[in-house]
Design a protein around this motif. Structure first.
Motif, mmCIF file in Angstrom:
data_model
loop_
_atom_site.group_PDB
_atom_site.id
_atom_site.type_symbol
_atom_site.label_atom_id
_atom_site.label_comp_id
_atom_site.label_asym_id
_atom_site.label_seq_id
_atom_site.Cartn_x
_atom_site.Cartn_y
_atom_site.Cartn_z
ATOM 1 N N UNK A 122 0.839 -1.206 0.000
ATOM 2 C CA UNK A 122 0.000 0.000 0.000
ATOM 3 C C UNK A 122 0.870 1.249 0.000
ATOM 4 N N UNK A 123 1.885 1.277 0.836
ATOM 5 C CA UNK A 123 2.776 2.439 0.905
ATOM 6 C C UNK A 123 3.507 2.650 -0.421
ATOM 7 N N UNK A 124 4.024 1.591 -1.013
ATOM 8 C CA UNK A 124 4.738 1.711 -2.285
ATOM 9 C C UNK A 124 3.808 2.173 -3.400
ATOM 10 N N UNK A 125 2.575 1.678 -3.397
ATOM 11 C CA UNK A 125 1.606 2.105 -4.407
ATOM 12 C C UNK A 125 1.369 3.614 -4.313
ATOM 13 N N UNK A 126 1.100 4.103 -3.111
ATOM 14 C CA UNK A 126 0.827 5.535 -2.964
ATOM 15 C C UNK A 126 2.064 6.388 -3.253
ATOM 16 N N UNK A 127 3.249 5.895 -2.920
ATOM 17 C CA UNK A 127 4.472 6.622 -3.283
ATOM 18 C C UNK A 127 4.598 6.719 -4.794
ATOM 19 N N UNK A 128 4.284 5.644 -5.483
ATOM 20 C CA UNK A 128 4.347 5.633 -6.951
ATOM 21 C C UNK A 128 3.350 6.621 -7.524
ATOM 22 N N UNK A 129 2.112 6.603 -7.001
ATOM 23 C CA UNK A 129 1.079 7.512 -7.500
ATOM 24 C C UNK A 129 1.487 8.967 -7.281
ATOM 25 N N UNK A 130 1.931 9.301 -6.081
ATOM 26 C CA UNK A 130 2.236 10.684 -5.751
ATOM 27 C C UNK A 130 3.584 11.162 -6.293
ATOM 28 N N UNK A 131 4.385 10.242 -6.822
ATOM 29 C CA UNK A 131 5.662 10.640 -7.421
ATOM 30 C C UNK A 131 5.459 11.218 -8.818
ATOM 31 N N UNK A 132 4.247 11.080 -9.339
ATOM 32 C CA UNK A 132 3.965 11.559 -10.682
ATOM 33 C C UNK A 132 4.072 10.472 -11.732
ATOM 34 N N UNK A 133 4.518 9.278 -11.340
ATOM 35 C CA UNK A 133 4.682 8.192 -12.296
ATOM 36 C C UNK A 133 3.347 7.760 -12.908
#
Length: 176
Positions: free
Chosen positions: A147-158
């Motif tokens: 869950x944390x990695x998913x949201x980091x990916x989303x909010x990184x602009x990727x």
């Protein structure tokens, strides 16, 4: 599973109920009545699931009779069905379409390797697939690192070059 599913649904996420396999679940050669009972138990446990998901190593894509039994039950419940790409020769999506059950194929399990870099890479590959083919369904477990990695990916602009959508929107969309 029931508490986790309820928590995610209350948080606005869709939940899929993973079908058990083997002697306690949905397995090749199972009688339709056993499949129906197993399906009912899974959906009672994860009562707010929008779809059922075959296990990565499940039998649905390899056993047309089993797939038909599961699809028969899903016709009654109104749930969708997700299977995994590259897992057998049976076209479960075609069988599902023939009986009016929404279905889709998971192209990638994003947390097969549950470290943040691998999850991000899996999401990047799925986004590329989505841009090529119009959509891509991914699967991730409800583990904190996923869950944390998913949201980091989303909010990184990727995720900026793809539209994120619930799986129900993808499996019920008309073909493009």
């Amino acid at each position: 599973a029931a508490k986790a599913g309820e928590s995610f649904r209350n948080g606005g996420s869709e939940v899929g109920a993973v079908l058990p396999s083997g002697a306690a679940g949905v397995a090749a050669g199972a009688e339709p009545s056993a499949v129906e009972a197993s399906l009912a138990q899974v959906l009672a446990t994860v009562s707010r699931a929008s779809a059922v998901v075959d296990k990565v190593d499940g039998d649905l894509a390899r056993d047309a009779a089993l797939a038909r039994s599961v699809l028969s039950g899903l016709q009654t419940t109104g749930h969708g069905l997700l299977t995994h790409a590259g897992r057998g020769l049976t076209s479960v999506d075609r069988l599902a379409a023939n009986v009016g059950v929404p279905s889709g194929t998971i192209v990638r399990v994003i947390d097969e390797r549950p470290d943040p870099k691998s999850i991000s890479l899996a999401l990047d590959r799925a986004a590329l697939e989505a841009r090529k083919s119009g959509s891509a369904i991914v699967f991730g477990h409800s583990r904190p690192e996923t869950v944390q990695s998913f949201f980091q990916w989303v909010f990184s602009g990727a995720a900026a070059q793809v539209d994120l959508a619930p799986v129900s929107a993808v499996i019920t969309a008309p073909p493009s």
